[in-house]
Write a protein that holds these residues in place. Structure first.
Motif, PDB file in Angstrom:
ATOM      1  N   ASP A   1     -52.870 -10.252 -50.865  1.00 42.09           N
ATOM      2  CA  ASP A   1     -53.578  -8.949 -50.720  1.00 42.09           C
ATOM      3  C   ASP A   1     -54.974  -9.160 -50.161  1.00 42.09           C
ATOM      4  OD1 ASP A   1     -54.780 -10.367 -52.698  1.00 42.09           O
ATOM      5  OD2 ASP A   1     -54.848  -8.990 -54.325  1.00 42.09           O
TER       6      ASP A   1
ATOM      7  N   THR B   1     -41.099 -11.470 -51.299  1.00 45.51           N
ATOM      8  CA  THR B   1     -42.073 -11.783 -52.213  1.00 45.51           C
ATOM      9  C   THR B   1     -42.049 -13.333 -52.620  1.00 45.51           C
ATOM     10  OG1 THR B   1     -42.368  -9.679 -52.983  1.00 45.51           O
ATOM     11  CG2 THR B   1     -43.382 -11.278 -54.157  1.00 45.51           C
TER      12      THR B   1
ATOM     13  N   GLU C   1     -41.101  -6.533 -62.243  1.00 46.54           N
ATOM     14  CA  GLU C   1     -40.782  -6.583 -60.861  1.00 46.54           C
ATOM     15  C   GLU C   1     -39.301  -5.933 -60.724  1.00 46.54           C
ATOM     16  OE1 GLU C   1     -40.357 -10.060 -57.304  1.00 46.54           O
ATOM     17  OE2 GLU C   1     -40.848 -10.589 -59.428  1.00 46.54           O
TER      18      GLU C   1
ATOM     19  N   HIS D   1     -39.641  -1.973 -60.877  1.00 43.03           N
ATOM     20  CA  HIS D   1     -40.484  -1.476 -59.813  1.00 43.03           C
ATOM     21  C   HIS D   1     -40.457  -2.007 -58.511  1.00 43.03           C
ATOM     22  CE1 HIS D   1     -42.270   0.972 -63.101  1.00 43.03           C
ATOM     23  NE2 HIS D   1     -42.471   0.126 -63.566  1.00 43.03           N
TER      24      HIS D   1
ATOM     25  N   ILE E   1     -41.951  -4.860 -57.331  1.00 45.09           N
ATOM     26  CA  ILE E   1     -43.254  -5.362 -56.842  1.00 45.09           C
ATOM     27  C   ILE E   1     -43.925  -6.146 -57.895  1.00 45.09           C
ATOM     28  CG2 ILE E   1     -44.773  -3.396 -57.713  1.00 45.09           C
ATOM     29  CD1 ILE E   1     -46.239  -3.983 -55.015  1.00 45.09           C
TER      30      ILE E   1
ATOM     31  N   SER F   1     -54.485  -4.414 -60.167  1.00 45.07           N
ATOM     32  CA  SER F   1     -54.093  -3.182 -60.922  1.00 45.07           C
ATOM     33  C   SER F   1     -55.032  -2.899 -62.175  1.00 45.07           C
ATOM     34  CB  SER F   1     -52.673  -2.926 -61.007  1.00 45.07           C
ATOM     35  OG  SER F   1     -52.096  -3.953 -61.680  1.00 45.07           O
TER      36      SER F   1
ATOM     37  N   ALA G   1     -47.665   0.203 -61.523  1.00 43.38           N
ATOM     38  CA  ALA G   1     -47.014   0.150 -60.404  1.00 43.38           C
ATOM     39  C   ALA G   1     -47.353   0.811 -59.261  1.00 43.38           C
ATOM     40  CB  ALA G   1     -45.437   0.368 -60.594  1.00 43.38           C
ATOM     41  N   ASP G   2     -47.812   2.015 -59.525  1.00 42.06           N
ATOM     42  CA  ASP G   2     -48.019   2.788 -58.312  1.00 42.06           C
ATOM     43  C   ASP G   2     -49.400   2.215 -57.628  1.00 42.06           C
ATOM     44  OD1 ASP G   2     -46.331   4.564 -58.525  1.00 42.06           O
ATOM     45  OD2 ASP G   2     -47.506   6.037 -59.925  1.00 42.06           O
TER      46      ASP G   2
ATOM     47  N   GLU H   1     -50.347  -1.268 -57.714  1.00 33.75           N
ATOM     48  CA  GLU H   1     -50.039  -2.352 -57.155  1.00 33.75           C
ATOM     49  C   GLU H   1     -49.217  -1.856 -55.631  1.00 33.75           C
ATOM     50  OE1 GLU H   1     -50.341  -5.170 -57.726  1.00 33.75           O
ATOM     51  OE2 GLU H   1     -51.020  -5.425 -59.801  1.00 33.75           O
ATOM     52  N   LYS H   2     -48.690  -0.962 -55.796  1.00 35.69           N
ATOM     53  CA  LYS H   2     -47.815  -0.654 -54.405  1.00 35.69           C
ATOM     54  C   LYS H   2     -48.895   0.027 -53.526  1.00 35.69           C
ATOM     55  CE  LYS H   2     -43.358   0.513 -56.451  1.00 35.69           C
ATOM     56  NZ  LYS H   2     -42.274   1.499 -56.676  1.00 35.69           N
TER      57      LYS H   2
ATOM     58  N   ARG I   1     -51.104  -2.908 -52.148  1.00 36.17           N
ATOM     59  CA  ARG I   1     -50.300  -4.065 -51.155  1.00 36.17           C
ATOM     60  C   ARG I   1     -50.258  -3.138 -49.860  1.00 36.17           C
ATOM     61  NH1 ARG I   1     -46.976  -8.000 -50.636  1.00 36.17           N
ATOM     62  NH2 ARG I   1     -45.210  -7.843 -49.251  1.00 36.17           N
ATOM     63  N   GLU I   2     -49.758  -1.764 -49.649  1.00 35.65           N
ATOM     64  CA  GLU I   2     -49.705  -1.132 -48.494  1.00 35.65           C
ATOM     65  C   GLU I   2     -50.861  -0.979 -47.807  1.00 35.65           C
ATOM     66  OE1 GLU I   2     -48.663   3.425 -46.926  1.00 35.65           O
ATOM     67  OE2 GLU I   2     -48.378   2.875 -49.243  1.00 35.65           O
TER      68      GLU I   2
END
Length: 508
Positions: free
Chosen positions: A42, A66, A328, A331, A333, A339, A396-397, A399-400, A403-404
């Motif tokens: 990241d 991953t 994982e 979700h 991820i 997070s 989860a949101d 982390e996503k 990452r994005e």
């Protein structure tokens, strides 16, 4: 003898990584220290090189997968040899060359399309031509990237509107341009000049920047090599493809030639040591200049202080260990540390609104929303994309989203909107091994939190000594708006929430 290709050891504060791009495939012959694959965390992109000469025997994990630290992702057969292509495999290439030669004989339709700089945001005065990926006379396809336009925030790609041939290029690399300025033209439906009869498609070098790997593009950019100059570099990869090692060898040879030329021009009376010394001067990128301006402005225009504390990371690490697989699986991820920090910071911002505020002239602006900037290291420099409405996002949101933003930052795909705003910044120097630091505020924000390396240390717990994974936290803040009471209270709140993560879930 088979050699395992492994993911490098990841810092303790990095949960996992992903495979950004393989530069080889099964059956390819490789040399010792050749870059095989880019591993993305990241914060940074790590390169995995070949331990010895040989042949790629097997690729176990593909791009996008991953992976964990020291995980085996491929096999290298030491001292092996690549299988030669069969005659039947070579035949289509010759037919393709013949077909493209026939296509090249077609006449241009003559319709001219202007290539323009994209519309720039009001806050961006101008831009500069970073890299042309084509030359005049090159055949281009619809949606092919033609040129990178660099602003002080992001790199914008200008693509072809239709198939055709590049006409005149009006602005060269390094030129300053304005929004909607015409910088080149395309002859729609045209075709490039036919290649020489002796040159087959397999023999033609694939050094066109549209086929270059991310590591090669970074190497060219870091060494100030333009797309025109890159054509002079002989590729050693498959079908003449340019590799990072080719660029490095070219740079070394160029530096040696330059040093020899400078030595020859010096007086014979000059000491030998001085003649052998050399240096390289390259202009700062727009992003680097902008970062320099903002950092200097932060030092000169804020009353910046830094307060420190330390946090026991064992509770968070225990949660990750217990629920990592289930998280994982549900979700898609992996659960990282960032997070938890974003969630803890968001809760602390609710309790200390001064830290979530900013100064505008003689006014204090209190923000009733929570946009957290995440510092990301990219090949072009440090950027701080924004995670919007962090108070409304689940772990989860978060982390996503993180990452994005990290992937977009690495690829230079961040938009102006994703880079604008933010009420508070989190930066993680721990991934580089930093034990403690004093981060600089990101104006016009009021504070920034610095994370650091997780290190096991002896700590006194209930009268006994225990070895615990500890992390130093640093909060730099603008003393014009935030007093010591608020700054210390904010940092203690973050510490308490991380040491008792259940409170984050129960919102207490």
């Amino acid at each position: 003898m088979a050699i395992d290709i492994k993911v490098p050891v990841l810092p303790e504060s990095v949960a996992d990584a992903s495979i950004a791009g393989w530069h080889v495939k099964a059956g390819d012959k490789v040399t010792r220290d050749q870059n095989l694959v880019d591993i993305e965390t990241d914060k940074v992109v790590l390169e995995v090189v070949a331990e010895a000469d040989g042949v790629i025997e097997e690729i176990i994990h593909q791009e996008g997968d991953t992976v964990l630290g020291e995980q085996v992702i491929g096999k290298l057969a030491e001292g092996g040899s690549a299988a030669s292509a069969s005659d039947s495999e070579k035949a289509p290439a010759k037919e393709e060359s013949s077909s493209s030669s026939e296509q090249a004989s077609n006449e241009s339709s003559g319709e001219k399309i202007e290539v323009k700089v994209p519309v720039l945001p009001e806050s961006v005065a101008d831009a500069s031509i970073a890299t042309w990926h084509v030359s005049a006379g090159d055949a281009v396809k619809r949606d092919q990237n033609l040129v990178d336009i660099e602003t002080d925030k992001v790199v914008l790609e200008v693509v072809a509107e239709a198939d055709g041939v590049m006409g005149e290029i009006l602005e060269n690399e390094g030129s300053t341009v304005n929004g909607e300025q015409v910088i080149a033209s395309i002859l729609k439906g045209g075709s490039a000049p036919a290649p020489a009869a002796k040159e087959s498609s397999e023999e033609k070098s694939e050094s066109d920047s549209s086929t270059l790997s991310p590591s090669v593009r970074r190497a060219l950019s870091q060494n100030g090599i333009s797309s025109e100059e890159a054509k002079n570099i002989k590729g050693s990869g498959e079908k003449g493809r340019l590799t990072k090692e080719d660029v490095e060898a070219y740079v070394r040879a160029k530096s040696q030639r330059q040093a020899s030329k400078e030595a020859a021009q010096k007086s014979l009376a000059e000491p030998v040591d001085a003649a052998e010394r050399s240096q390289k001067r390259v202009p700062m990128t727009r992003l680097r200049k902008r970062v320099a301006e903002r950092l200097l402005d932060a030092k000169n225009s804020t009353a910046m202080l830094t307060t420190f504390n330390e946090v026991n990371m064992k509770p968070v690490m225990d949660i990750r260990k217990s629920y990592q697989d289930a998280f994982e699986k549900k979700h898609g991820i992996r659960l990282g540390f960032m997070s938890f920090f974003v969630r803890a910071v968001t809760e602390a911002l609710k309790r200390f609104p001064e830290v979530n505020a900013s100064i505008d002239g003689d006014d204090i602006v209190y923000h009733n929303f929570f946009d957290v900037s995440i510092a990301v290291s990219t090949p072009r420099g440090l950027v701080t994309p924004v995670l919007r409405d962090s108070d409304q996002l689940s772990l989860a949101d978060l982390e996503k989203g993180i990452r994005e933003l990290a992937i977009k930052g690495r690829d230079g795909k961040l938009t102006i909107d994703e880079m604008t705003g933010g009420n508070f910044t989190i930066t993680n120097g721990g991934v580089f091994g930093s034990l403690i630091s004093t981060p600089i505020i990101n104006p016009p924000q009021t504070a920034i939190l610095g994370m650091h390396k997780i290190q096991e240390r002896p700590m006194a717990v209930n009268g006994k000594v225990e070895i615990l994974p500890m992390m130093y936290l640093a909060l730099s803040y603008d003393h014009r708006l935030v007093d010591g009471k608020e700054s210390v209270g904010f940092l203690v709140t973050v510490k308490e929430l991380l040491e008792d993560p259940t409170r984050l879930l129960l919102d207490i």
